[in-house]
Design an enzyme around this catalytic site. Structure first.
Site, short mmCIF file in Angstrom:
data_model
loop_
_atom_site.label_atom_id
_atom_site.label_comp_id
_atom_site.label_asym_id
_atom_site.label_seq_id
_atom_site.Cartn_x
_atom_site.Cartn_y
_atom_site.Cartn_z
CE LYS A 53 27.41 -14.32 6.76
NZ LYS A 53 27.30 -13.35 7.70
CD GLN A 97 28.85 -9.79 7.48
OE1 GLN A 97 27.90 -10.41 7.39
NE2 GLN A 97 29.71 -9.87 8.68
CG ASP A 120 23.22 -12.70 11.94
OD1 ASP A 120 23.73 -13.89 11.53
OD2 ASP A 120 23.57 -11.61 11.68
#
Ligand code: NAP
Length: 281
Positions: A53, A97, A120
């Site tokens: 990422k 994460q 997200d």
């Protein structure tokens, strides 16, 4: 029938070129898009995802901040970091994460992220907005799947879409996006009786269970689009999906490979969400 491949790397390249162009335009105005990624603990898999990422941000003109913490970090410490990033004007997207260590309540952490920085799309407000048809951020993996369908001009409206898997991060938002695009949607979970009965009726089949070979060629409708979200290891340790790829290629109209399918699209849509957050700012 030999299925056509939907190449996630190729499509990613096209979308990322556009992202880089728009990011450069913002940067020229002194508003470079910024993403903060927080990793807690030492999971090897998470480290690889996070590295990819960050690399994708760097390659496409998005400023990135990577914060890595020991697994012993407390929930209060993590919440304090999230609050600080919520107020950082250089940061437009915050990603924590998952999974987090067991002593940290991941729901609490996700709800602490400012909804307008929740790239997200997991925050309860963003889940609600998606559910009611006015999404602010679409969760990256299902968003990437929709881009893949768009890339082959698939007529989603009126099609029967079957989503195998009902998690909050993939299956459920995937079903919502397909529904909003006009599909008739069936969602299957681990309690579904006779999975093949449902999958064989799917024009669009999205599989996201984390169970290798859960869908075999005989469970696919001839000509269907088969999108394999799963990420597993085969007996030789090679990355593979949830679908028996060789079997699917003989029956389906289109298939996505693993690797090189949904995976790169997920990261690409994270860049898109971060860019759009910065553009809205
Ligand atoms: P998850 O939270 O473990 O959810 C799995 C879902 O699959 C659950 O809804 C579960 O049903 C369902 N399921 C399990 N066994 C089943 C069965 N036999 N028949 C039908 N449904 C079954 O997993 P996730 O986070 O959604 O991820 C799923 C897979 O996608 C994993 O392999 C993950 O690594 C991969 N993934 C890939 C990407 C990417 O970028 N390529 C991104 C995210 C995830 P219940 O609800 O009944 O438990």
């Amino acid at each position: 029938m030999t299925a056509k491949i939907i190449d996630g790397n190729q499509l990613s390249k096209q979308v990322r070129t556009e992202v880089a162009k728009r990011a450069a335009a913002l940067t020229a105005q002194g508003r470079q898009p910024g993403l903060a990624v927080i990793l807690v603990g030492d999971s090897q898999a998470s480290q690889v995802y996070v590295r990819n990422k960050i690399k994708a941000c760097e390659e496409n003109g998005i400023h990135s901040v990577f914060e890595k913490y020991d697994a012993s970090m407390t929930e209060a410490e993590l919440l304090a970091r999230v609050h600080a990033l919520n107020h950082d004007p250089k940061i437009h997207g915050i990603l924590v994460q998952l999974p987090l260590p067991a002593h940290i309540d991941s729901h609490k952490v996700i709800e602490a992220i400012a909804a307008e920085k929740d790239v997200d799309g997991f925050h309860i407000s963003n889940a609600g907005l998606l559910m009611t048809g006015q999404p602010l951020f679409r969760p990256c993996t299902p968003y990437g799947v929709m881009k893949m369908l768009e890339s082959i001009d698939y007529p989603v409206r009126g099609a029967h879409a079957v989503v195998v898997g009902a998690s909050n991060i993939v299956g459920k938002p995937q079903a919502m996006l397909l529904l909003q695009a006009g599909a008739t949607v069936t969602i299957c979970n681990s309690k579904t009786r006779d999975l093949g009965h449902h999958t064989r009726d799917a024009d669009i089949l999205v599989v996201a269970t984390g169970k290798r070979n859960i869908v075999t060629g005989d469970m696919i409708k001839p000509g269907a689009v088969v999108i394999d979200v799963g990420m597993n290891r085969d007996d030789a340790g090679k990355l593979c999906g949830d679908v028996d790829y060789a079997g699917a290629c003989e029956v389906a109209g289109w298939v996505t490979p693993v690797p090189g399918g949904v995976g790169p699209m997920t990261i690409t849509m994270l860049l898109v969400n971060t860019l759009e957050a910065a553009e809205r700012n």
